[in-house]
Design a protein around this motif. Structure first.
Motif, short mmCIF file in Angstrom:
data_model
loop_
_atom_site.label_atom_id
_atom_site.label_comp_id
_atom_site.label_asym_id
_atom_site.label_seq_id
_atom_site.Cartn_x
_atom_site.Cartn_y
_atom_site.Cartn_z
N ARG A 97 -2.80 7.73 1.83
CA ARG A 97 -1.79 6.73 2.18
C ARG A 97 -1.91 6.44 3.67
NH1 ARG A 97 4.81 6.81 1.76
NH2 ARG A 97 5.09 4.56 1.51
N HIS A 98 -2.15 5.17 3.98
CA HIS A 98 -2.33 4.75 5.36
C HIS A 98 -3.40 5.58 6.07
CE1 HIS A 98 1.15 2.39 4.53
NE2 HIS A 98 2.02 3.36 4.66
N GLU A 119 -6.80 1.49 -5.71
CA GLU A 119 -6.00 1.28 -4.50
C GLU A 119 -5.02 0.14 -4.72
OE1 GLU A 119 -6.63 0.43 0.29
OE2 GLU A 119 -8.35 0.68 -1.04
N ARG A 120 -3.81 0.35 -4.21
CA ARG A 120 -2.80 -0.69 -4.20
C ARG A 120 -2.36 -0.90 -2.76
NH1 ARG A 120 1.50 -1.06 -9.03
NH2 ARG A 120 0.05 -1.35 -10.75
N PRO A 121 -2.51 -2.11 -2.23
CA PRO A 121 -2.14 -2.37 -0.84
C PRO A 121 -0.71 -1.92 -0.54
CG PRO A 121 -3.27 -4.26 -1.76
CD PRO A 121 -3.00 -3.32 -2.90
N GLY A 122 -0.56 -1.13 0.54
CA GLY A 122 0.75 -0.66 0.95
C GLY A 122 1.24 0.56 0.18
N GLU A 123 0.45 1.01 -0.83
CA GLU A 123 0.86 2.17 -1.61
C GLU A 123 -0.23 3.23 -1.54
OE1 GLU A 123 2.33 1.26 -5.50
OE2 GLU A 123 3.09 -0.70 -4.88
#
Length: 311
Positions: free
Chosen positions: A53-54, A251-255
């Motif tokens: 995450r990030h 991958e899910r953007p922001g998750e």
């Protein structure tokens, strides 16, 4: 036209009809047939993933397929640890799906939290026409049973990649339609999944321990051919899968995102870092006292207690 010509024409027509029927069967293969073929081709095995995450390694995931007499068992585990205020909170989600050897759903269990204080959803298929859902929290009594009518063969999201990859050879642009039960929202619906890309991934499949750095490092890489499956509208089914139906990358953007890698890199490195964080007390500069992170209602057990078995 002579009798011989009529016979020849009829033979040609029957041949064309036979070829058309065969092509129709291959192009419009029923969901039951696709699942049965996938069940025959499914090989037992396990894959491991780093949960990110990030750009930070915040957890571990594993996905296992096993065959037992008369059944196929799919097991997924996701453990994450994230800061909440000044504490680290851990969350564990285990999903076990039981299938017949033809990959027809027999039942499933989804557990969120520790074994002693967890939210548990259990589903059991009765015949081919109904799915009975039971929910409970910790040691409380189960809540009233829910029954979901089934229009035919139904899949859980964990089955879909296997059905796509093993049901037929994946091809760019190909679409698939499945009846899927969402165990998160407890809803039954139709899911259309499309293959939108294909690529090669370099995956680390073995690791070596670096005693100087105190952690595991990549030792060997392999190349994996993968296809990206996508459910329009941002559904759950969006990932890169290999020829055997196992996830390579998602991958899910922001998750969260998950990336396949060697067990030691995915789990041991994360466990070591996690243990170090959990053993460090939080210093309260205002009172000059030490404050330990409080437990959480749905926190997972210590990493040692949730260590998955490595095949």
């Amino acid at each position: 036209m002579s009798r011989r010509g009529i016979v020849a024409a009829l033979v040609l027509l029957f041949w064309i009809a036979g070829i058309s029927a065969l092509a129709h069967r291959e192009l419009f293969q029923g969901q039951s047939e696709r699942l049965a073929r996938a069940g025959r081709l499914l090989d037992p095995g396990a894959e491991f993933y780093a949960v990110m995450r990030h750009g930070q390694h915040v957890g571990f995931a594993s996905s296992t397929a096993d065959t037992v007499p008369g059944e196929i068992v799919l097991s997924d585990l996701v453990v994450t640890e994230l800061p909440v205020g000044r504490t680290m909170r851990r969350r564990e989600v285990r999903t076990t799906v039981r299938l017949t050897r033809e990959m027809a759903l027999a039942g499933f269990t989804r557990r969120i939290g520790s074994d002693t204080d967890a939210f548990v959803i259990t589903g059991t298929v009765h015949g081919d026409s109904a799915l009975a859902i039971e929910t409970r929290v910790g040691s409380e009594a189960p809540r009233p049973l829910q029954t979901v009518p089934l229009p035919g063969p139904v899949l859980l999201p964990a089955e879909v990649p296997y059905a796509i990859a093993l049901g037929s050879t994946p091809k760019m642009g190909q679409s698939y339609r499945f009846t899927v039960f969402d165990p998160v929202h407890l809803k039954l619906g139709e899911a259309t999944v499309r293959i939108v890309a294909e690529s090669l991934f370099v995956v680390t499949d073995s690791a070596a321990f670096d005693s100087t750095a105190g952690h595991w490092i990549p030792a060997h890489d392999t190349t994996v051919h993968a296809w990206r499956i996508e459910e329009p509208g941002g559904g759950m089914l969006d990932a890169w899968i290999d020829h055997s139906g196992r996830v390579v990358d998602a991958e899910r953007p922001g998750e969260f995102s998950v990336h396949r890698m060697a067990y030691e890199l995915a789990f041991e490195n994360w466990r070591t870092a996690s243990k170090r964080k959990r053993s460090t007390a939080i210093h309260d500069t205002r009172t000059n006292t030490l404050v330990l992170a409080p437990s959480h209602r749905h926190a997972a057990p210590d990493p040692h207690a949730s260590t998955p078995s490595r095949p």
